[in-house]
Motif scaffolding. Structure first.
Motif, PDB file in Angstrom:
ATOM      1  N   THR A 217       0.813  -1.215   0.000  1.00 56.54           N
ATOM      2  CA  THR A 217       0.000   0.000   0.000  1.00 56.54           C
ATOM      3  C   THR A 217       0.848   1.268   0.000  1.00 56.54           C
ATOM      4  OG1 THR A 217      -0.186   0.110   2.427  1.00 56.54           O
ATOM      5  CG2 THR A 217      -1.854  -1.195   1.231  1.00 56.54           C
ATOM      6  N   TYR A 218       2.142   1.135   0.343  1.00 61.55           N
ATOM      7  CA  TYR A 218       2.965   2.349   0.393  1.00 61.55           C
ATOM      8  C   TYR A 218       4.402   2.145  -0.097  1.00 61.55           C
ATOM      9  CZ  TYR A 218       4.604   0.293   4.833  1.00 61.55           C
ATOM     10  OH  TYR A 218       5.113  -0.547   5.791  1.00 61.55           O
ATOM     11  N   ALA A 219       4.768   0.946  -0.510  1.00 57.79           N
ATOM     12  CA  ALA A 219       6.151   0.691  -0.924  1.00 57.79           C
ATOM     13  C   ALA A 219       6.208  -0.064  -2.240  1.00 57.79           C
ATOM     14  CB  ALA A 219       6.887  -0.095   0.166  1.00 57.79           C
ATOM     15  N   GLU A 220       7.297   0.154  -2.943  1.00 56.26           N
ATOM     16  CA  GLU A 220       7.540  -0.554  -4.202  1.00 56.26           C
ATOM     17  C   GLU A 220       8.547  -1.690  -4.040  1.00 56.26           C
ATOM     18  OE1 GLU A 220       5.564   3.046  -5.028  1.00 56.26           O
ATOM     19  OE2 GLU A 220       7.515   2.873  -4.033  1.00 56.26           O
ATOM     20  N   TYR A 221       9.241  -1.707  -2.896  1.00 60.03           N
ATOM     21  CA  TYR A 221      10.297  -2.692  -2.678  1.00 60.03           C
ATOM     22  C   TYR A 221      10.173  -3.321  -1.294  1.00 60.03           C
ATOM     23  CZ  TYR A 221      12.378  -0.331  -6.658  1.00 60.03           C
ATOM     24  OH  TYR A 221      12.588   0.217  -7.905  1.00 60.03           O
ATOM     25  N   VAL A 222      10.431  -4.624  -1.219  1.00 57.54           N
ATOM     26  CA  VAL A 222      10.561  -5.338   0.047  1.00 57.54           C
ATOM     27  C   VAL A 222      11.978  -5.897   0.073  1.00 57.54           C
ATOM     28  CG1 VAL A 222       9.731  -7.230   1.483  1.00 57.54           C
ATOM     29  CG2 VAL A 222       8.112  -5.932   0.082  1.00 57.54           C
ATOM     30  N   ASN A 223      12.798  -5.391   0.998  1.00 56.35           N
ATOM     31  CA  ASN A 223      14.217  -5.716   1.008  1.00 56.35           C
ATOM     32  C   ASN A 223      14.602  -6.420   2.304  1.00 56.35           C
ATOM     33  OD1 ASN A 223      14.241  -4.371  -1.446  1.00 56.35           O
ATOM     34  ND2 ASN A 223      14.968  -2.445  -0.577  1.00 56.35           N
ATOM     35  N   PRO A 224      14.518  -7.751   2.300  1.00 50.74           N
ATOM     36  CA  PRO A 224      14.814  -8.518   3.518  1.00 50.74           C
ATOM     37  C   PRO A 224      16.274  -8.959   3.593  1.00 50.74           C
ATOM     38  CG  PRO A 224      13.880  -9.963   1.876  1.00 50.74           C
ATOM     39  CD  PRO A 224      14.017  -8.607   1.225  1.00 50.74           C
ATOM     40  N   SER A 225      16.630  -9.481   4.749  1.00 51.71           N
ATOM     41  CA  SER A 225      17.917 -10.160   4.893  1.00 51.71           C
ATOM     42  C   SER A 225      18.029 -11.263   3.842  1.00 51.71           C
ATOM     43  CB  SER A 225      18.017 -10.775   6.285  1.00 51.71           C
ATOM     44  OG  SER A 225      19.067 -11.713   6.351  1.00 51.71           O
ATOM     45  N   LYS A 226      19.211 -11.413   3.286  1.00 48.90           N
ATOM     46  CA  LYS A 226      19.415 -12.411   2.226  1.00 48.90           C
ATOM     47  C   LYS A 226      19.068 -13.821   2.680  1.00 48.90           C
ATOM     48  CE  LYS A 226      24.358 -13.451   2.978  1.00 48.90           C
ATOM     49  NZ  LYS A 226      24.471 -12.888   4.331  1.00 48.90           N
ATOM     50  N   SER A 227      19.184 -14.079   3.985  1.00 47.37           N
ATOM     51  CA  SER A 227      18.911 -15.419   4.502  1.00 47.37           C
ATOM     52  C   SER A 227      17.431 -15.778   4.443  1.00 47.37           C
ATOM     53  CB  SER A 227      19.422 -15.536   5.941  1.00 47.37           C
ATOM     54  OG  SER A 227      18.844 -14.543   6.757  1.00 47.37           O
ATOM     55  N   MET A 228      16.578 -14.791   4.199  1.00 42.41           N
ATOM     56  CA  MET A 228      15.137 -15.046   4.115  1.00 42.41           C
ATOM     57  C   MET A 228      14.679 -15.346   2.690  1.00 42.41           C
ATOM     58  SD  MET A 228      13.664 -12.095   6.660  1.00 42.41           S
ATOM     59  CE  MET A 228      11.976 -12.699   6.545  1.00 42.41           C
ATOM     60  N   ILE A 229      15.539 -15.115   1.730  1.00 40.67           N
ATOM     61  CA  ILE A 229      15.129 -15.180   0.324  1.00 40.67           C
ATOM     62  C   ILE A 229      15.049 -16.611  -0.181  1.00 40.67           C
ATOM     63  CG2 ILE A 229      15.935 -14.726  -2.026  1.00 40.67           C
ATOM     64  CD1 ILE A 229      14.566 -12.346  -0.902  1.00 40.67           C
ATOM     65  N   ASN A 230      13.936 -16.921  -0.836  1.00 41.26           N
ATOM     66  CA  ASN A 230      13.798 -18.137  -1.633  1.00 41.26           C
ATOM     67  C   ASN A 230      12.864 -17.807  -2.797  1.00 41.26           C
ATOM     68  OD1 ASN A 230      11.060 -18.376  -0.660  1.00 41.26           O
ATOM     69  ND2 ASN A 230      11.879 -19.323   1.204  1.00 41.26           N
ATOM     70  N   VAL A 231      12.729 -18.728  -3.714  1.00 46.43           N
ATOM     71  CA  VAL A 231      11.924 -18.472  -4.910  1.00 46.43           C
ATOM     72  C   VAL A 231      10.489 -18.138  -4.543  1.00 46.43           C
ATOM     73  CG1 VAL A 231      11.008 -19.500  -7.023  1.00 46.43           C
ATOM     74  CG2 VAL A 231      13.402 -19.878  -6.396  1.00 46.43           C
ATOM     75  N   ASN A 232       9.955 -18.823  -3.536  1.00 48.59           N
ATOM     76  CA  ASN A 232       8.574 -18.587  -3.132  1.00 48.59           C
ATOM     77  C   ASN A 232       8.358 -17.149  -2.669  1.00 48.59           C
ATOM     78  OD1 ASN A 232       6.587 -18.667  -0.475  1.00 48.59           O
ATOM     79  ND2 ASN A 232       5.775 -19.813  -2.226  1.00 48.59           N
ATOM     80  N   LEU A 233       9.257 -16.636  -1.830  1.00 49.14           N
ATOM     81  CA  LEU A 233       9.115 -15.261  -1.345  1.00 49.14           C
ATOM     82  C   LEU A 233       9.250 -14.270  -2.493  1.00 49.14           C
ATOM     83  CD1 LEU A 233       8.767 -13.168   0.859  1.00 49.14           C
ATOM     84  CD2 LEU A 233      11.224 -13.337   1.337  1.00 49.14           C
ATOM     85  N   VAL A 234      10.203 -14.499  -3.365  1.00 51.17           N
ATOM     86  CA  VAL A 234      10.373 -13.604  -4.522  1.00 51.17           C
ATOM     87  C   VAL A 234       9.100 -13.584  -5.361  1.00 51.17           C
ATOM     88  CG1 VAL A 234      11.655 -13.210  -6.668  1.00 51.17           C
ATOM     89  CG2 VAL A 234      12.884 -13.862  -4.577  1.00 51.17           C
ATOM     90  N   ASP A 235       8.527 -14.746  -5.605  1.00 51.03           N
ATOM     91  CA  ASP A 235       7.288 -14.825  -6.392  1.00 51.03           C
ATOM     92  C   ASP A 235       6.139 -14.092  -5.706  1.00 51.03           C
ATOM     93  OD1 ASP A 235       8.559 -16.281  -8.347  1.00 51.03           O
ATOM     94  OD2 ASP A 235       7.757 -18.231  -7.710  1.00 51.03           O
ATOM     95  N   ARG A 236       6.021 -14.246  -4.391  1.00 51.73           N
ATOM     96  CA  ARG A 236       4.944 -13.582  -3.652  1.00 51.73           C
ATOM     97  C   ARG A 236       5.093 -12.059  -3.707  1.00 51.73           C
ATOM     98  NH1 ARG A 236       5.989 -15.520   1.799  1.00 51.73           N
ATOM     99  NH2 ARG A 236       4.155 -14.319   2.459  1.00 51.73           N
ATOM    100  N   ILE A 237       6.323 -11.594  -3.616  1.00 53.65           N
ATOM    101  CA  ILE A 237       6.575 -10.148  -3.722  1.00 53.65           C
ATOM    102  C   ILE A 237       6.209  -9.643  -5.113  1.00 53.65           C
ATOM    103  CG2 ILE A 237       8.415  -8.406  -3.766  1.00 53.65           C
ATOM    104  CD1 ILE A 237       9.774 -10.049  -1.504  1.00 53.65           C
ATOM    105  N   HIS A 238       6.627 -10.394  -6.131  1.00 54.29           N
ATOM    106  CA  HIS A 238       6.343 -10.008  -7.507  1.00 54.29           C
ATOM    107  C   HIS A 238       4.843 -10.016  -7.804  1.00 54.29           C
ATOM    108  CE1 HIS A 238      10.657 -11.063  -9.061  1.00 54.29           C
ATOM    109  NE2 HIS A 238      10.608  -9.935  -8.377  1.00 54.29           N
ATOM    110  N   GLU A 239       4.133 -10.967  -7.239  1.00 54.41           N
ATOM    111  CA  GLU A 239       2.689 -11.055  -7.484  1.00 54.41           C
ATOM    112  C   GLU A 239       1.938  -9.813  -7.014  1.00 54.41           C
ATOM    113  OE1 GLU A 239       1.565 -14.648  -5.541  1.00 54.41           O
ATOM    114  OE2 GLU A 239       2.429 -15.950  -7.102  1.00 54.41           O
ATOM    115  N   LEU A 240       2.514  -9.111  -6.044  1.00 49.31           N
ATOM    116  CA  LEU A 240       1.893  -7.891  -5.525  1.00 49.31           C
ATOM    117  C   LEU A 240       2.428  -6.643  -6.219  1.00 49.31           C
ATOM    118  CD1 LEU A 240       1.804  -8.801  -1.733  1.00 49.31           C
ATOM    119  CD2 LEU A 240      -0.156  -8.588  -3.273  1.00 49.31           C
ATOM    120  N   GLY A 241       3.212  -6.847  -7.278  1.00 46.40           N
ATOM    121  CA  GLY A 241       3.713  -5.721  -8.058  1.00 46.40           C
ATOM    122  C   GLY A 241       4.919  -5.030  -7.446  1.00 46.40           C
ATOM    123  N   MET A 242       5.553  -5.663  -6.460  1.00 48.90           N
ATOM    124  CA  MET A 242       6.747  -5.089  -5.839  1.00 48.90           C
ATOM    125  C   MET A 242       7.989  -5.842  -6.298  1.00 48.90           C
ATOM    126  SD  MET A 242       5.363  -4.363  -1.944  1.00 48.90           S
ATOM    127  CE  MET A 242       4.823  -6.068  -1.666  1.00 48.90           C
TER     128      MET A 242
END
Length: 276
Positions: free
Chosen positions: A215-240
């Protein structure tokens, strides 16, 4: 014969035009899928963090953006430094908020990293923007904004003064771990893209949180240890998009690239550039 030559010539122009048109589209497509290299506090693996030397090194190493941290001096000036005290990265001591700009800029912010950087000062945000406007992208982190009431408006004003409040190609991004501060900045200057920083959590990032961020951001920037394909896909699905942090080894760079992230925040820009 003349008619035949004209026909052949026109056909040749058509073929060349189609080739250029197709090539242009392919280039644009490739560029849009590019993973950005974001130099963390400048190229801080090679020069003292958050100094002009580190930012210059980031540009020399062809980073797409460099990241910096903004705080406020005792007399209300925006300064570029990570820690809330000057003890670790300068020859001084004390809290950033308790020192004036003159006091902060009299400190040596380079010798701790190497003798060749002796005398590097703490820069102001304005100095960095003036030097690198139009040369590279800049990711601005609001550091501990709860200590500095009004810092969001001050950063916005620095950008407005330089006509950087409507950046092309997301060349200016403002982010923070303080999500309320990100919302405040977004309400002041909605034309500038914003990002939420997320520290490591074993439970990950919920759908509820991601929907709120959107609702207010274009980017979600987490610690690298949290990243996997599923999270990336979920972020992309919301247009971020996502720019995880902080890469300090080659294996991490490779893993994040394979996960499909949009950018990588790293102390070593060459670790990412050499693998893209």
């Amino acid at each position: 014969m003349l008619k035949k030559l004209i026909t052949i010539g026109l056909f040749g122009v058509f073929v060349v035009s189609m080739f250029i048109y197709s090539g242009g589209n392919n280039f644009a497509s490739a560029d849009s899928n590019k993973t950005l290299t974001i130099a963390h506090r400048g190229a801080s693996g090679y020069a003292p963090e958050n100094t002009m030397a580190a930012f210059e090194k980031a540009v020399d190493m062809k980073s797409d953006l460099f990241e910096l941290d903004v705080q406020m001096s005792k007399d209300g000036e925006l300064v570029v430094i990570h820690d809330t005290s000057v003890d670790r990265t300068t020859n001084g001591s004390g809290m950033v908020k308790d020192l004036t700009l003159d006091e902060l800029q009299s400190l040596d912010a380079g010798s701790w990293f190497g003798e060749e950087f002796a005398g590097e000062p703490i820069p102001t945000l304005g100095e960095v923007l003036d030097e690198y406007r139009g040369k590279t992208g800049i990711l601005i982190e609001l550091k501990s904004p709860s200590l500095y009431p009004g810092i969001e408006e001050k950063v916005a004003e620095e950008l407005r003064e330089r006509n950087m409040d409507k950046p092309n190609n997301n060349k200016i991004i403002v982010q923070s771990f303080d999500h309320e501060s990100v919302q405040t900045f977004n309400s002041i200057l909605p034309s500038v893209p914003t990002g939420v920083l997320v520290g490591y959590s074993s439970t990950g990032i919920s759908d509820e949180a991601l929907n709120e961020f959107a609702t207010y951001a274009e980017y979600v920037n987490p610690s690298k240890s949290m990243i996997n394909v599923n999270l990336v896909d979920r972020i992309h699905e919301l247009g971020m998009e996502t720019h995880p942090w902080t890469v300090r080894d080659l294996e991490s760079a490779e893993s994040l690239l394979n996960a499909g992230v949009d950018g990588i925040i790293t102390d070593y820009p060459d670790y990412v550039n050499d693998r893209k």
